[in-house]
Design a protein around this motif. Structure first.
Motif, PDB file in Angstrom:
ATOM      1  N   ALA A  43       3.763  75.514   4.038  1.00 56.03           N
ATOM      2  CA  ALA A  43       4.565  75.997   2.909  1.00 56.03           C
ATOM      3  C   ALA A  43       3.978  75.436   1.626  1.00 56.03           C
ATOM      4  O   ALA A  43       3.606  74.260   1.563  1.00 56.03           O
ATOM      5  N   PHE A  44       3.877  76.297   0.612  1.00 50.18           N
ATOM      6  CA  PHE A  44       3.336  75.904  -0.694  1.00 50.18           C
ATOM      7  C   PHE A  44       4.421  76.041  -1.750  1.00 50.18           C
ATOM      8  O   PHE A  44       5.076  77.077  -1.825  1.00 50.18           O
ATOM      9  N   PHE A  45       4.559  74.990  -2.571  1.00 52.81           N
ATOM     10  CA  PHE A  45       5.516  75.002  -3.666  1.00 52.81           C
ATOM     11  C   PHE A  45       4.764  74.753  -4.979  1.00 52.81           C
ATOM     12  O   PHE A  45       4.222  73.666  -5.173  1.00 52.81           O
ATOM     13  N   PRO A  46       4.716  75.754  -5.876  1.00 49.24           N
ATOM     14  CA  PRO A  46       4.063  75.542  -7.162  1.00 49.24           C
ATOM     15  C   PRO A  46       4.832  74.510  -7.988  1.00 49.24           C
ATOM     16  O   PRO A  46       6.065  74.558  -8.056  1.00 49.24           O
ATOM     17  N   LEU A  47       4.104  73.578  -8.567  1.00 52.25           N
ATOM     18  CA  LEU A  47       4.677  72.558  -9.436  1.00 52.25           C
ATOM     19  C   LEU A  47       4.042  72.698 -10.814  1.00 52.25           C
ATOM     20  O   LEU A  47       3.127  73.492 -10.995  1.00 52.25           O
ATOM     21  N   ALA A  48       4.485  71.929 -11.743  1.00 54.79           N
ATOM     22  CA  ALA A  48       3.868  71.943 -13.076  1.00 54.79           C
ATOM     23  C   ALA A  48       2.481  71.313 -12.980  1.00 54.79           C
ATOM     24  O   ALA A  48       2.345  70.105 -12.947  1.00 54.79           O
ATOM     25  N   GLY A  49       1.461  72.150 -12.874  1.00 51.41           N
ATOM     26  CA  GLY A  49       0.091  71.661 -12.851  1.00 51.41           C
ATOM     27  C   GLY A  49      -0.492  71.342 -11.492  1.00 51.41           C
ATOM     28  O   GLY A  49      -1.651  70.952 -11.396  1.00 51.41           O
ATOM     29  N   ALA A  50       0.254  71.473 -10.425  1.00 52.66           N
ATOM     30  CA  ALA A  50      -0.248  71.180  -9.077  1.00 52.66           C
ATOM     31  C   ALA A  50       0.567  71.984  -8.072  1.00 52.66           C
ATOM     32  O   ALA A  50       1.446  72.763  -8.439  1.00 52.66           O
ATOM     33  N   PRO A  68      -2.698  60.763  14.006  1.00 47.34           N
ATOM     34  CA  PRO A  68      -1.398  61.010  13.375  1.00 47.34           C
ATOM     35  C   PRO A  68      -0.400  59.880  13.620  1.00 47.34           C
ATOM     36  O   PRO A  68       0.698  59.891  13.081  1.00 47.34           O
ATOM     37  N   ALA A  69      -0.773  58.893  14.442  1.00 45.45           N
ATOM     38  CA  ALA A  69       0.146  57.805  14.787  1.00 45.45           C
ATOM     39  C   ALA A  69       0.399  56.923  13.579  1.00 45.45           C
ATOM     40  O   ALA A  69      -0.441  56.787  12.702  1.00 45.45           O
ATOM     41  N   GLY A  70       1.557  56.329  13.578  1.00 46.29           N
ATOM     42  CA  GLY A  70       1.893  55.390  12.513  1.00 46.29           C
ATOM     43  C   GLY A  70       3.099  55.861  11.736  1.00 46.29           C
ATOM     44  O   GLY A  70       3.131  56.971  11.245  1.00 46.29           O
ATOM     45  N   ASP A  71       4.096  55.010  11.673  1.00 42.24           N
ATOM     46  CA  ASP A  71       5.303  55.296  10.909  1.00 42.24           C
ATOM     47  C   ASP A  71       5.507  54.182   9.897  1.00 42.24           C
ATOM     48  O   ASP A  71       4.777  53.204   9.869  1.00 42.24           O
ATOM     49  N   GLY A  72       6.506  54.312   9.109  1.00 42.84           N
ATOM     50  CA  GLY A  72       6.815  53.285   8.126  1.00 42.84           C
ATOM     51  C   GLY A  72       6.208  53.606   6.780  1.00 42.84           C
ATOM     52  O   GLY A  72       5.858  54.739   6.482  1.00 42.84           O
ATOM     53  N   PHE A  73       6.055  52.595   5.968  1.00 45.00           N
ATOM     54  CA  PHE A  73       5.563  52.766   4.603  1.00 45.00           C
ATOM     55  C   PHE A  73       4.130  53.274   4.621  1.00 45.00           C
ATOM     56  O   PHE A  73       3.254  52.691   5.235  1.00 45.00           O
ATOM     57  N   SER A  74       3.910  54.372   3.925  1.00 46.85           N
ATOM     58  CA  SER A  74       2.592  55.002   3.909  1.00 46.85           C
ATOM     59  C   SER A  74       1.719  54.531   2.756  1.00 46.85           C
ATOM     60  O   SER A  74       0.574  54.947   2.645  1.00 46.85           O
ATOM     61  N   GLY A  75       2.256  53.671   1.879  1.00 49.81           N
ATOM     62  CA  GLY A  75       1.455  53.131   0.796  1.00 49.81           C
ATOM     63  C   GLY A  75       1.483  53.946  -0.477  1.00 49.81           C
ATOM     64  O   GLY A  75       0.725  53.668  -1.393  1.00 49.81           O
ATOM     65  N   PHE A  76       2.326  54.968  -0.551  1.00 48.38           N
ATOM     66  CA  PHE A  76       2.437  55.732  -1.794  1.00 48.38           C
ATOM     67  C   PHE A  76       3.830  56.316  -1.911  1.00 48.38           C
ATOM     68  O   PHE A  76       4.575  56.424  -0.942  1.00 48.38           O
ATOM     69  N   ALA A  77       4.178  56.677  -3.133  1.00 45.04           N
ATOM     70  CA  ALA A  77       5.431  57.383  -3.402  1.00 45.04           C
ATOM     71  C   ALA A  77       5.136  58.485  -4.405  1.00 45.04           C
ATOM     72  O   ALA A  77       4.276  58.340  -5.264  1.00 45.04           O
ATOM     73  N   LEU A  78       5.830  59.572  -4.266  1.00 45.03           N
ATOM     74  CA  LEU A  78       5.753  60.667  -5.236  1.00 45.03           C
ATOM     75  C   LEU A  78       6.800  60.379  -6.305  1.00 45.03           C
ATOM     76  O   LEU A  78       7.820  59.749  -6.024  1.00 45.03           O
ATOM     77  N   ALA A  79       6.552  60.811  -7.518  1.00 50.95           N
ATOM     78  CA  ALA A  79       7.497  60.515  -8.591  1.00 50.95           C
ATOM     79  C   ALA A  79       7.874  61.777  -9.349  1.00 50.95           C
ATOM     80  O   ALA A  79       7.050  62.663  -9.552  1.00 50.95           O
ATOM     81  N   PHE A 133       9.193  55.056 -22.221  1.00 49.21           N
ATOM     82  CA  PHE A 133       7.858  54.862 -22.792  1.00 49.21           C
ATOM     83  C   PHE A 133       6.925  56.035 -22.504  1.00 49.21           C
ATOM     84  O   PHE A 133       5.865  56.137 -23.095  1.00 49.21           O
ATOM     85  N   PHE A 134       7.295  56.883 -21.546  1.00 52.76           N
ATOM     86  CA  PHE A 134       6.486  58.038 -21.156  1.00 52.76           C
ATOM     87  C   PHE A 134       7.323  59.300 -21.362  1.00 52.76           C
ATOM     88  O   PHE A 134       7.935  59.813 -20.426  1.00 52.76           O
ATOM     89  N   PRO A 135       7.396  59.824 -22.576  1.00 56.25           N
ATOM     90  CA  PRO A 135       8.218  61.015 -22.822  1.00 56.25           C
ATOM     91  C   PRO A 135       7.662  62.228 -22.061  1.00 56.25           C
ATOM     92  O   PRO A 135       6.516  62.234 -21.614  1.00 56.25           O
ATOM     93  N   LEU A 136       8.482  63.237 -21.948  1.00 56.34           N
ATOM     94  CA  LEU A 136       8.088  64.486 -21.290  1.00 56.34           C
ATOM     95  C   LEU A 136       7.805  65.540 -22.354  1.00 56.34           C
ATOM     96  O   LEU A 136       8.507  65.615 -23.359  1.00 56.34           O
ATOM     97  N   ASP A 137       6.790  66.369 -22.101  1.00 55.38           N
ATOM     98  CA  ASP A 137       6.515  67.465 -23.028  1.00 55.38           C
ATOM     99  C   ASP A 137       7.437  68.643 -22.718  1.00 55.38           C
ATOM    100  O   ASP A 137       8.308  68.548 -21.840  1.00 55.38           O
ATOM    101  N   ALA A 138       7.260  69.754 -23.401  1.00 48.94           N
ATOM    102  CA  ALA A 138       8.125  70.925 -23.232  1.00 48.94           C
ATOM    103  C   ALA A 138       8.074  71.486 -21.820  1.00 48.94           C
ATOM    104  O   ALA A 138       9.014  72.145 -21.373  1.00 48.94           O
ATOM    105  N   ASP A 139       6.979  71.227 -21.084  1.00 52.45           N
ATOM    106  CA  ASP A 139       6.853  71.699 -19.706  1.00 52.45           C
ATOM    107  C   ASP A 139       7.290  70.658 -18.688  1.00 52.45           C
ATOM    108  O   ASP A 139       7.125  70.857 -17.485  1.00 52.45           O
ATOM    109  N   GLY A 140       7.815  69.517 -19.152  1.00 52.24           N
ATOM    110  CA  GLY A 140       8.275  68.477 -18.245  1.00 52.24           C
ATOM    111  C   GLY A 140       7.178  67.566 -17.731  1.00 52.24           C
ATOM    112  O   GLY A 140       7.399  66.798 -16.799  1.00 52.24           O
ATOM    113  N   ARG A 141       6.010  67.618 -18.340  1.00 49.28           N
ATOM    114  CA  ARG A 141       4.903  66.759 -17.932  1.00 49.28           C
ATOM    115  C   ARG A 141       4.956  65.439 -18.699  1.00 49.28           C
ATOM    116  O   ARG A 141       5.277  65.409 -19.883  1.00 49.28           O
ATOM    117  N   VAL A 142       4.580  64.366 -18.020  1.00 47.53           N
ATOM    118  CA  VAL A 142       4.558  63.046 -18.641  1.00 47.53           C
ATOM    119  C   VAL A 142       3.490  63.003 -19.732  1.00 47.53           C
ATOM    120  O   VAL A 142       2.370  63.467 -19.533  1.00 47.53           O
TER     121      VAL A 142
END
Length: 153
Positions: A43-50, A68-79, A133-142
């Motif tokens: 499934a593909f979901f268009p985002l602002a710029g990605a 594919p093995a391994g659960d728990g913290f993957s070392g990244f978070a989406l924001a 400190f990181f305002p958003l532009d009119a398109d919601g981008r940082v």
């Protein structure tokens, strides 16, 4: 950047999921619209710029030639940054109503913002944040500041 270098952009974020249909339903419940290029396998979901892609975890691991093995913290978070403290609270409430799991409730941060974390049905971490400190532009981008901001992680 030289012509052979990696351009500074992110095209797709692909999340390996246990069940593509279930993951797709979750993101659609959030209010996102899957692209017509989506299939039962991805499934593909268009985002602002990605683009966010949801792909079977085992198939993604196979494609990358890793285990594919391994659960728990993957070392990244989406924001997902929003324009106000109130929007953080509203987005978190909506995500929980759609089936997300609250990982860390909304609160003031040590860097001067306000944020919370939820996880999707496959455990992928999402931070919802208001960063003054990181305002958003009119398109919601940082919009990153021109100079460093003390403590503005």
């Amino acid at each position: 950047m030289n012509e052979n270098g990696l351009a500074p952009r992110l095209s797709l974020v692909t999340l390996g999921v246990a069940d593509v249909a279930r993951a797709r339903a979750f993101y659609e419940a959030l209010g996102w619209r899957a692209a017509s290029a989506s299939t039962p396998e991805v499934a593909f979901f268009p985002l602002a710029g990605a683009v966010l892609a949801l792909f079977g975890r085992n198939a993604l691991a196979d494609d990358a030639n890793v285990s594919p093995a391994g659960d728990g913290f993957s070392g990244f978070a989406l924001a997902h940054n929003v324009e106000s403290v109130a929007r953080v609270d509203a987005v978190i409430a909506h995500a929980l109503a759609c089936g997300a799991r609250l990982v860390r409730g909304p609160r003031k941060t040590e860097w001067g913002g306000y944020s919370a974390y939820f996880s999707d049905p496959d455990g992928h971490l999402w931070e919802v944040a208001h960063n003054p400190f990181f305002p958003l532009d009119a398109d919601g981008r940082v919009v990153l500041p021109e100079t460093p901001v003390e403590g503005a992680a």
